[in-house]
Enzyme design. Sequence first.
Site, PDB file in Angstrom:
ATOM      1  CG  HIS A 151     -29.420  83.200  60.148  1.00 61.89           C
ATOM      2  ND1 HIS A 151     -28.144  82.681  60.102  1.00 61.89           N
ATOM      3  CD2 HIS A 151     -30.227  82.204  59.700  1.00 61.89           C
ATOM      4  CE1 HIS A 151     -28.191  81.459  59.640  1.00 61.89           C
ATOM      5  NE2 HIS A 151     -29.432  81.142  59.398  1.00 61.89           N
ATOM      6  CG  ASN A 165     -25.570  78.461  57.432  1.00 61.39           C
ATOM      7  OD1 ASN A 165     -25.538  77.342  57.945  1.00 61.39           O
ATOM      8  ND2 ASN A 165     -26.658  79.193  57.387  1.00 61.39           N
ATOM      9  CB  SER A 215     -29.413  80.270  56.001  1.00 57.20           C
ATOM     10  OG  SER A 215     -29.871  79.799  54.787  1.00 57.20           O
ATOM     11  CD  GLU A 233     -24.926  84.287  61.829  1.00 58.86           C
ATOM     12  OE1 GLU A 233     -25.704  83.732  61.019  1.00 58.86           O
ATOM     13  OE2 GLU A 233     -23.707  84.051  61.812  1.00 58.86           O
TER      14      GLU A 233
HETATM   15  C1  LIG Z   1     -29.136  76.310  58.256  1.00 58.67           C
HETATM   16  C2  LIG Z   1     -29.128  77.547  59.038  1.00 58.67           C
HETATM   17  O1  LIG Z   1     -29.150  78.620  58.433  1.00 58.67           O
HETATM   18  C3  LIG Z   1     -28.923  77.667  60.483  1.00 58.67           C
HETATM   19  C4  LIG Z   1     -29.433  76.513  61.292  1.00 58.67           C
HETATM   20  O2  LIG Z   1     -30.508  76.565  61.810  1.00 58.67           O
HETATM   21  S1  LIG Z   1     -28.395  75.207  61.395  1.00 58.67           S
HETATM   22  C5  LIG Z   1     -29.237  74.083  62.453  1.00 58.67           C
HETATM   23  C6  LIG Z   1     -29.065  74.481  63.891  1.00 58.67           C
HETATM   24  N1  LIG Z   1     -29.732  73.492  64.707  1.00 58.67           N
HETATM   25  C7  LIG Z   1     -29.078  72.438  65.193  1.00 58.67           C
HETATM   26  O3  LIG Z   1     -27.871  72.303  65.031  1.00 58.67           O
HETATM   27  C8  LIG Z   1     -29.924  71.477  65.913  1.00 58.67           C
HETATM   28  C9  LIG Z   1     -29.130  70.282  66.392  1.00 58.67           C
HETATM   29  N2  LIG Z   1     -30.034  69.384  67.110  1.00 58.67           N
HETATM   30  C10 LIG Z   1     -30.426  69.624  68.379  1.00 58.67           C
HETATM   31  O4  LIG Z   1     -30.037  70.600  69.017  1.00 58.67           O
HETATM   32  C11 LIG Z   1     -31.360  68.620  68.980  1.00 58.67           C
HETATM   33  O5  LIG Z   1     -31.225  67.396  68.301  1.00 58.67           O
HETATM   34  C12 LIG Z   1     -32.866  69.069  68.958  1.00 58.67           C
HETATM   35  C13 LIG Z   1     -33.050  70.308  69.827  1.00 58.67           C
HETATM   36  C14 LIG Z   1     -33.358  69.370  67.563  1.00 58.67           C
HETATM   37  C15 LIG Z   1     -33.715  67.938  69.487  1.00 58.67           C
HETATM   38  O6  LIG Z   1     -33.262  67.630  70.766  1.00 58.67           O
HETATM   39  P1  LIG Z   1     -33.310  66.142  71.365  1.00 58.67           P
HETATM   40  O7  LIG Z   1     -32.930  66.247  72.789  1.00 58.67           O
HETATM   41  O8  LIG Z   1     -32.543  65.269  70.463  1.00 58.67           O
HETATM   42  O9  LIG Z   1     -34.789  65.684  71.150  1.00 58.67           O
HETATM   43  P2  LIG Z   1     -36.079  65.948  71.993  1.00 58.67           P
HETATM   44  O10 LIG Z   1     -35.943  65.454  73.394  1.00 58.67           O
HETATM   45  O11 LIG Z   1     -37.170  65.378  71.154  1.00 58.67           O
HETATM   46  O12 LIG Z   1     -36.220  67.520  72.018  1.00 58.67           O
HETATM   47  C16 LIG Z   1     -35.707  68.377  73.007  1.00 58.67           C
HETATM   48  C17 LIG Z   1     -36.694  69.510  73.206  1.00 58.67           C
HETATM   49  O13 LIG Z   1     -36.830  70.270  71.994  1.00 58.67           O
HETATM   50  C18 LIG Z   1     -38.187  70.292  71.576  1.00 58.67           C
HETATM   51  N3  LIG Z   1     -38.219  70.238  70.111  1.00 58.67           N
HETATM   52  C19 LIG Z   1     -37.535  69.377  69.329  1.00 58.67           C
HETATM   53  N4  LIG Z   1     -37.791  69.635  68.030  1.00 58.67           N
HETATM   54  C20 LIG Z   1     -38.654  70.688  68.001  1.00 58.67           C
HETATM   55  C21 LIG Z   1     -39.289  71.418  66.965  1.00 58.67           C
HETATM   56  N5  LIG Z   1     -39.070  71.146  65.664  1.00 58.67           N
HETATM   57  N6  LIG Z   1     -40.100  72.451  67.299  1.00 58.67           N
HETATM   58  C22 LIG Z   1     -40.340  72.752  68.595  1.00 58.67           C
HETATM   59  N7  LIG Z   1     -39.759  72.090  69.623  1.00 58.67           N
HETATM   60  C23 LIG Z   1     -38.940  71.064  69.327  1.00 58.67           C
HETATM   61  C24 LIG Z   1     -38.825  69.082  72.182  1.00 58.67           C
HETATM   62  O14 LIG Z   1     -40.208  69.255  72.371  1.00 58.67           O
HETATM   63  C25 LIG Z   1     -38.101  68.996  73.516  1.00 58.67           C
HETATM   64  O15 LIG Z   1     -38.654  69.906  74.431  1.00 58.67           O
HETATM   65  P3  LIG Z   1     -38.994  69.445  75.914  1.00 58.67           P
HETATM   66  O16 LIG Z   1     -37.776  68.784  76.458  1.00 58.67           O
HETATM   67  O17 LIG Z   1     -39.347  70.696  76.599  1.00 58.67           O
HETATM   68  O18 LIG Z   1     -40.119  68.505  75.724  1.00 58.67           O
HETATM   69  N1  LIG Z   2     -33.922  75.166  57.291  1.00 62.33           N
HETATM   70  C1  LIG Z   2     -33.129  75.742  58.153  1.00 62.33           C
HETATM   71  O1  LIG Z   2     -32.548  75.064  59.027  1.00 62.33           O
HETATM   72  C2  LIG Z   2     -32.924  77.216  58.110  1.00 62.33           C
HETATM   73  C3  LIG Z   2     -33.354  77.965  57.038  1.00 62.33           C
HETATM   74  N2  LIG Z   2     -33.158  79.321  57.024  1.00 62.33           N
HETATM   75  C4  LIG Z   2     -33.626  80.130  55.917  1.00 62.33           C
HETATM   76  O2  LIG Z   2     -35.015  80.360  56.092  1.00 62.33           O
HETATM   77  C5  LIG Z   2     -35.675  80.452  54.827  1.00 62.33           C
HETATM   78  C6  LIG Z   2     -36.807  79.437  54.779  1.00 62.33           C
HETATM   79  O3  LIG Z   2     -36.276  78.126  54.984  1.00 62.33           O
HETATM   80  P1  LIG Z   2     -37.211  76.918  55.430  1.00 62.33           P
HETATM   81  O4  LIG Z   2     -38.301  77.404  56.309  1.00 62.33           O
HETATM   82  O5  LIG Z   2     -36.326  75.846  55.873  1.00 62.33           O
HETATM   83  O6  LIG Z   2     -37.843  76.506  54.010  1.00 62.33           O
HETATM   84  P2  LIG Z   2     -39.227  75.776  53.694  1.00 62.33           P
HETATM   85  O7  LIG Z   2     -39.068  75.184  52.343  1.00 62.33           O
HETATM   86  O8  LIG Z   2     -39.642  74.926  54.847  1.00 62.33           O
HETATM   87  O9  LIG Z   2     -40.293  76.992  53.648  1.00 62.33           O
HETATM   88  C7  LIG Z   2     -40.257  78.052  52.747  1.00 62.33           C
HETATM   89  C8  LIG Z   2     -41.689  78.516  52.572  1.00 62.33           C
HETATM   90  O10 LIG Z   2     -41.723  79.750  51.868  1.00 62.33           O
HETATM   91  C9  LIG Z   2     -42.730  79.651  50.862  1.00 62.33           C
HETATM   92  N3  LIG Z   2     -42.479  80.618  49.790  1.00 62.33           N
HETATM   93  C10 LIG Z   2     -41.695  80.504  48.691  1.00 62.33           C
HETATM   94  N4  LIG Z   2     -41.777  81.621  47.942  1.00 62.33           N
HETATM   95  C11 LIG Z   2     -42.630  82.461  48.591  1.00 62.33           C
HETATM   96  C12 LIG Z   2     -43.147  83.765  48.322  1.00 62.33           C
HETATM   97  N5  LIG Z   2     -42.813  84.427  47.196  1.00 62.33           N
HETATM   98  N6  LIG Z   2     -44.020  84.314  49.205  1.00 62.33           N
HETATM   99  C13 LIG Z   2     -44.384  83.662  50.320  1.00 62.33           C
HETATM  100  N7  LIG Z   2     -43.926  82.426  50.615  1.00 62.33           N
HETATM  101  C14 LIG Z   2     -43.072  81.839  49.775  1.00 62.33           C
HETATM  102  C15 LIG Z   2     -42.619  78.219  50.421  1.00 62.33           C
HETATM  103  O11 LIG Z   2     -43.708  77.836  49.653  1.00 62.33           O
HETATM  104  P3  LIG Z   2     -43.455  76.657  48.506  1.00 62.33           P
HETATM  105  O12 LIG Z   2     -43.496  75.377  49.293  1.00 62.33           O
HETATM  106  O13 LIG Z   2     -44.551  76.843  47.561  1.00 62.33           O
HETATM  107  O14 LIG Z   2     -42.110  76.950  47.886  1.00 62.33           O
HETATM  108  C16 LIG Z   2     -42.511  77.513  51.768  1.00 62.33           C
HETATM  109  O15 LIG Z   2     -43.789  77.314  52.368  1.00 62.33           O
HETATM  110  C17 LIG Z   2     -34.575  80.264  53.775  1.00 62.33           C
HETATM  111  O16 LIG Z   2     -34.080  81.523  53.388  1.00 62.33           O
HETATM  112  C18 LIG Z   2     -33.505  79.481  54.534  1.00 62.33           C
HETATM  113  O17 LIG Z   2     -32.227  79.636  54.017  1.00 62.33           O
HETATM  114  C19 LIG Z   2     -32.565  79.986  58.064  1.00 62.33           C
HETATM  115  C20 LIG Z   2     -32.167  79.279  59.176  1.00 62.33           C
HETATM  116  C21 LIG Z   2     -32.256  77.836  59.263  1.00 62.33           C
END
Ligand SMILES: CC(=O)CC(=O)SCCNC(=O)CCNC(=O)[C@H](O)C(C)(C)COP(=O)(O)OP(=O)(O)OC[C@H]1O[C@@H](n2cnc3c(N)ncnc32)[C@H](O)[C@@H]1OP(=O)(O)O
Ligand SMILES: NC(=O)C1=CN([C@@H]2O[C@H](COP(=O)(O)OP(=O)(O)OC[C@H]3O[C@@H](n4cnc5c(N)ncnc54)[C@H](OP(=O)(O)O)[C@@H]3O)[C@@H](O)[C@H]2O)C=CC1
Length: 283
Positions: A140, A190, A119, A152
């Site tokens: 991503h 991010n 990320s 991305e």
């Molecule tokens: C950190 C990084 O590197 C990058 C990132 O990913 S940053 C994070 C980006 N994501 C966001 O910003 C998510 C923001 N949140 C949302 O968009 C919404 O809250 C959400 C989609 C997560 C949930 O939506 P909601 O309307 O509040 O809840 P809910 O009605 O339960 O869910 C909507 C749909 O998504 C599905 N869903 C929710 N969570 C899910 C999950 N973890 N896995 C699979 N499906 C899921 C639900 O089943 C539902 O589908 P249907 O309508 O077809 O049944």
């Molecule tokens: N969370 C988010 O919203 C997002 C995350 N990402 C990126 O995705 C990646 C995973 O994040 P996320 O899924 O949230 O993290 P989690 O902690 O849910 O999962 C990571 C998994 O990888 C396993 N792991 C660690 N080291 C190894 C290895 N050497 N070989 C195989 N598996 C390994 C971990 O095991 P253990 O539990 O033992 O450590 C764990 O099961 C990160 O790089 C994160 O930045 C990208 C987009 C969104």
Amino acid sequence: MNVSKVMIIGAGQMGSGIAQVCAQAGYKVILNDLKPEFVERGLGVIQKNLTRSVDKGRMTEEQKQEVLARLTASTNINDASGVDLVIEAAIENMEIKTKIFAQLDQITPEHTILASNTSSLPITEIAASTKRPEKVIGMHFMNPVPVMKLVEIIRGLATADEVYQVIEDMTKTLGKVPVEVNDFPGFVSNRILMPMINEAIYTLYEGVATKEAIDEVMKLGMNHPMGPLTLADFIGLDTCLYIMETLHEGFGDDKYRPCPLLRKYVKAGWLGKKTGRGFYSYE
Ligand SMILES: CC(=O)CC(=O)SCCNC(=O)CCNC(=O)[C@H](O)C(C)(C)COP(=O)(O)OP(=O)(O)OC[C@H]1O[C@@H](n2cnc3c(N)ncnc32)[C@H](O)[C@@H]1OP(=O)(O)O
Ligand SMILES: NC(=O)C1=CN([C@@H]2O[C@H](COP(=O)(O)OP(=O)(O)OC[C@H]3O[C@@H](n4cnc5c(N)ncnc54)[C@H](OP(=O)(O)O)[C@@H]3O)[C@@H](O)[C@H]2O)C=CC1
């Protein structure tokens, strides 16, 4: 180049989601993690999501079984020896990722593309741990993967145009929308999202408002689907901290310093939804 077999490394929240969408799109998928119980947990989440799709009439029971049959569990990285693409989704740690990529470079055939779901970490640095930097790329996905449309795609310094094209085309076959970005800390997503989340944590830390009030302001005032503190719990506070540290180090600018409260929660093991406690409790 044609992609038909994919290995996903890391069966956490992102890895299991990526495995699900790849298997649903018809790819053969190997889901790999360090221990069998982690892979089983990831496959369990996929099974639950597919069952919900059957219940909602979006998929038949037969289609669900076909998707599940395309998924194979693995705890041995050598299982990457027959795949066309690896998507790495292990934890956000450069040392761990470069170690995995160096191993994959030895194990996989010459044509295999090595992608990272990182990320924020530099793709160019991950690529430098291999002898095929032209075949290394950032892919991503957003969380939750089955729902979010964006992928991305990050070009490293040496990523070949042909490799970029294969990954862009594949992203479309997953029903996702690819957006091309260059390799700078945090990419686009991010670099913009995480400082906002960090600022929300500072707002809580400085006692400006309660966590509920901060989330409510951003939900009702800015139409965000989740408040920033709920979103941080959802992403994982460890991942949020690693991303802020990458921005801080990568730009050398103090405006990216992680909030001490975020550090404190991560040290306490309060990693958010995945550990049952973060800013909120999830029992
Ligand atoms: C950190 C990084 O590197 C990058 C990132 O990913 S940053 C994070 C980006 N994501 C966001 O910003 C998510 C923001 N949140 C949302 O968009 C919404 O809250 C959400 C989609 C997560 C949930 O939506 P909601 O309307 O509040 O809840 P809910 O009605 O339960 O869910 C909507 C749909 O998504 C599905 N869903 C929710 N969570 C899910 C999950 N973890 N896995 C699979 N499906 C899921 C639900 O089943 C539902 O589908 P249907 O309508 O077809 O049944
Ligand atoms: N969370 C988010 O919203 C997002 C995350 N990402 C990126 O995705 C990646 C995973 O994040 P996320 O899924 O949230 O993290 P989690 O902690 O849910 O999962 C990571 C998994 O990888 C396993 N792991 C660690 N080291 C190894 C290895 N050497 N070989 C195989 N598996 C390994 C971990 O095991 P253990 O539990 O033992 O450590 C764990 O099961 C990160 O790089 C994160 O930045 C990208 C987009 C969104």
